[in-house]
Write an enzyme that holds these catalytic residues in place. Structure first.
Site, mmCIF file in Angstrom:
data_model
loop_
_atom_site.group_PDB
_atom_site.id
_atom_site.type_symbol
_atom_site.label_atom_id
_atom_site.label_comp_id
_atom_site.label_asym_id
_atom_site.label_seq_id
_atom_site.Cartn_x
_atom_site.Cartn_y
_atom_site.Cartn_z
ATOM 1 N N SER A 95 10.537 -0.114 10.479
ATOM 2 C CA SER A 95 11.278 0.359 9.300
ATOM 3 C C SER A 95 10.322 0.327 8.120
ATOM 4 O O SER A 95 9.265 -0.295 8.191
ATOM 5 C CB SER A 95 12.455 -0.571 9.000
ATOM 6 O OG SER A 95 11.991 -1.784 8.430
ATOM 7 N N ASP A 96 10.685 0.976 7.031
ATOM 8 C CA ASP A 96 9.914 0.744 5.815
ATOM 9 C C ASP A 96 10.391 -0.584 5.227
ATOM 10 O O ASP A 96 11.391 -1.162 5.670
ATOM 11 C CB ASP A 96 10.069 1.906 4.820
ATOM 12 C CG ASP A 96 8.915 1.915 3.817
ATOM 13 O OD1 ASP A 96 8.152 0.928 3.756
ATOM 14 O OD2 ASP A 96 8.760 2.915 3.091
#
Ligand code: BGC
Length: 736
Positions: free
Chosen positions: A293-294
């Site tokens: 994920s960011d």
């Protein structure tokens, strides 16, 4: 006969050795056997892991001091020995090796930690920003700079870079436009492949290579009004036409990982988007690495209104296809519980862990978990790396204007060097400069002194600040300009004006900088404007006043040297814009590959400004003069599946050697869905010596180059006419 006892002894020795080896093998788990196939090792290790151990592999923590002010690092101490990955903020391997020792020796299974970092355009040897790199039209240079970044990173304790950033961006207000390769899907795809090759090479386990991460999957560049973290309105058609192609190319090139974006894609956030993350990436493209994920993009699903709390956010992101949770602990806290409640099948957890382990095995981390501790001089800022930066920076710079051939400067005895960028070093590094330091950069001022030593005097005045409205320095600068033969005015942006969370409402430079230019014109001397910035700029007022303009971008540690070479004529500029420069901010979004409007001519235009950009995509001047011949095609009628060749001769009619890029576009004028007015399909850069003619050739594969995708990615090639185009020349071909 006499040989027999020796033979017997030997065979006894051999058999006892093999007994010993096999006894050892029996005890050694398969996953530790370097000779076994990766998939077998993964299966073996997975079969030994508890659910808790699996969940640890799916979480990323931080280690070291975090320089990214947008993200607050969590406390480093007490990192568990079982963790999957960290973002590693240190520039030396010792800290890494300390944590790795803990993982290898204190965790039950001895699974190495994966160390990632944002090495966006260099680790310590900082390269020009990616947007500048794209203007070189030289993917070999991108591959080379990525290889240097990989070497410095891996030798400093980083196995995995969060790069390349391949978000197509058409809005210069968005600060992250600096981090990508511009507005074109094809060009970005080509650079993506080059970057992946440079980072990963052929063997990820090499101690000079790192795993790449394509980000931010997908559509982040469509951020509304150029603001960060906001909604993106992307139709499925645009997703396939514009935003997905670079990712598809990167996946095909073998990119080990991807990062899911912050953006909401028309109602389904990128980090909870099953269509993009699973249906496209895993099922259709068969990507077998993992998605991280960011930073915080899992917990942010709550802010985005698709999850009620961290637990639901974890479930949504994980089930959509995000395997690793970057730093926000949603998986750590909730994944095991979600499995126990039957909301997340254990098979999905196994698949996710398998993907993470696969990358670790491919990186050779089980065999070589530690980084050799060598001195900084042996891994950072190596002379050949620095030469490569300079060479690349020379090719990234774009000559935007050159009235009366004021450049290159010749016969000038006094050069007035003015402006806030002239002595600045830090801002030439650009955003996301990893471990780059201002002291590594050669300022424009120093470079000009070296370049013109013995030929011209350099007089200096700052003139003004980047944004402070004070005009107190104008008078001194004007006096200096009057004494000089030419004014070189160094304007631009601070590095913090681009990058993450760095949006601007206008892409014009602050008015004080434009006012300084206007004031200096009063001296009546030619004015050359050098621009160092991280986005396309609104240059309409500057363009009217400047005699010459060089877009030097943010060149990294090469600093002022390449541009000084351009001013002296040592370097013939060859960069061309990879992003459109609007006439004014109000034109945004403006990009070359738009669809045809319903009405043309004088309708559908702005009442107050022109409707065309100031500088088009692909624009850039040279010190020499190229004459383009006629297009010649090998066949003007083809059947689907056939190939044809189209050529154009280009003559260097000037007196200097030059590097020229030819952009090949296609146009599909009538189609079942509207297509862009033109689409880049190929480009090539060649050295053309003065007086020489080179033929540029595009081998057109009808299926690959003339087809288009529908809103679910299905490819069509329709019979009919197409145009192949270079500059203002076009030739028609028909597909039967
Ligand atoms: C950025 C990413 C970056 C990550 C880790 C995020 O805020 O959006 O591009 O890779 O932080 O530093």
């Amino acid at each position: 006969m006499r040989k027999r006892p020796i033979v017997l002894l030997l065979s006894l020795l051999i058999s006892s050795a093999s007994v010993q080896t096999s006894a050892k093998d029996v005890n050694k788990p398969l996953y530790k056997d370097a000779g076994a196939p990766v998939e077998k090792r993964v299966d073996d290790l997975l079969s030994r892991m508890t659910l808790e151990e699996k969940v640890y592999q799916l979480n990323q923590y931080t280690l070291g001091f975090n320089h990214n002010i947008n993200n607050l690092g969590e406390a480093v101490k007490n990192l568990p020995a079982e963790i999957g990955s960290v973002i590693y903020f240190d520039a030396d391997p010792q800290l890494r090796n300390g944590l790795q020792k803990k993982a290898m020796e204190e965790s039950r299974l001895g699974i190495p930690v994966l160390f990632g970092y944002d090495v966006i355009h260099g680790f310590r040897t900082v390269y020009p920003i990616p947007l500048a790199q794209a203007c070189s039209w030289n993917p070999a240079l991108v591959e080379q700079s990525s290889a240097v970044a990989a070497l410095e990173s891996r030798m400093s304790g980083v196995d995995w870079t969060f790069s390349p950033m391949i978000d197509i961006a058409r809005d210069g207000r968005w600060g992250r436009v600096a981090e990508g390769y511009g507005e074109d899907p094809y060009a970005t795809a080509v650079y993506t492949v080059a970057a992946v090759k440079g980072y990963q090479g052929d063997d990820l386990s090499s101690d000079r290579r790192v795993a790449a991460c394509l980000k931010h999957y997908v559509g982040y560049g469509a951020s509304e009004a150029g603001r960060d973290y906001v909604y993106t309105e992307i139709s499925r058609q645009s997703l396939w036409d514009t935003y997905l192609p670079p990712y598809e190319a990167g996946v095909k090139a073998g990119a080990a990982t991807l990062m899911s974006g912050f953006n909401d894609i028309s109602g389904i956030p990128a980090s909870a988007n099953h269509y993009t993350l699973t249906e496209i990436l895993k099922n259709r493209w068969k990507h077998d690495g993992f998605v991280v994920s960011d930073w915080g993009s899992v917990i942010q699903l709550v802010n985005q209104g698709v999850a009620a709390d961290a637990k639901e956010a974890a479930e949504k992101a994980f089930m959509a296809g995000v395997e690793m949770d970057m730093t926000d602990n949603c998986y750590q806290r909730h994944l095991a519980e979600l499995v126990k409640e039957g909301k997340v099948p254990v098979a999905n957890v196994d698949d996710a862990v398998r993907r993470v382990l696969r990358v670790k095995f491919r990186l050779g981390l089980f065999e070589h978990p530690y980084t050799k501790e060598v001195k900084q001089e042996e891994r950072l800022l190596l002379p050949e790396s620095l030469r490569a930066v300079e060479r690349m920076a020379e090719e990234t710079m774009v000559l935007l204007k050159n009235s009366d051939n004021v450049l290159p400067l010749s016969g000038m005895k006094k050069i007035a060097l003015i402006g806030p960028m002239a002595k600045n070093r830090a801002d030439l590094l650009g955003s996301w400069s990893a471990h780059g330091r201002a002291e590594d950069v050669c300022s424009i001022y120093d470079a000009m002194h070296r370049e013109f030593a013995g030929k011209a005097d350099i007089l200096y005045a700052e003139g003004c600040d980047f944004e402070d409205e004070s005009r107190g320095g104008f008078a001194e600068a004007l006096d200096l300009a009057k004494k000089a033969d030419v004014v070189v005015l160094c304007l631009g942006e601070k590095r913090g004006w681009s990058g993450e969370n760095a949006s601007r409402s206008t892409i014009a430079l602050p008015s004080v900088q434009e006012a300084l230019l206007a004031a200096l014109k009063e001296a009546g001397k030619p004015v050359v404007v050098l621009l160092a910035n991280g986005r396309p700029l609104e240059l309409v007022r500057i363009e009217k006043l400047a005699d010459a303009i060089v877009e030097m971008w943010q060149p990294g540690v090469a600093g002022g040297k390449p541009v000084a070479g351009i001013l002296s004529g040592r370097v013939n500029p060859s960069g061309k814009l990879a992003i459109t420069f609007p006439y004014m901010t109000g034109q945004i979004p403006v990009y070359y590959n738009h669809r045809s409007p319903a009405r043309e001519g004088r309708q559908g235009r702005y009442q107050d400004i022109p409707s065309t950009p100031l500088y088009d995509f692909g624009y850039g001047l040279s010190y020499t003069d190229y004459k383009y011949g006629d297009l010649k095609v090998s066949a003007d009628k083809v059947k689907r599946g056939e190939t044809l060749t189209v050529e154009i001769p280009v003559t260097n009619a000037g007196s200097r050697d030059g590097l020229e890029t030819v952009h090949w576009f296609i146009c599909d004028p009538v189609s079942s869905i509207s297509r862009p007015v033109k689409e880049l399909k190929y480009f090539e850069k060649q050295l053309i010596k003065a007086g020489e003619t080179k033929v540029f050739r595009f081998n057109v594969d009808t299926e690959r180059d003339l087809s288009f995708v529908d809103s679910d990615g299905k490819r069509f090639l329709e019979p009919g006419d197409y145009y192949l185009m270079v500059k203002d020349r076009k030739v028609r071909i028909s597909v039967e």
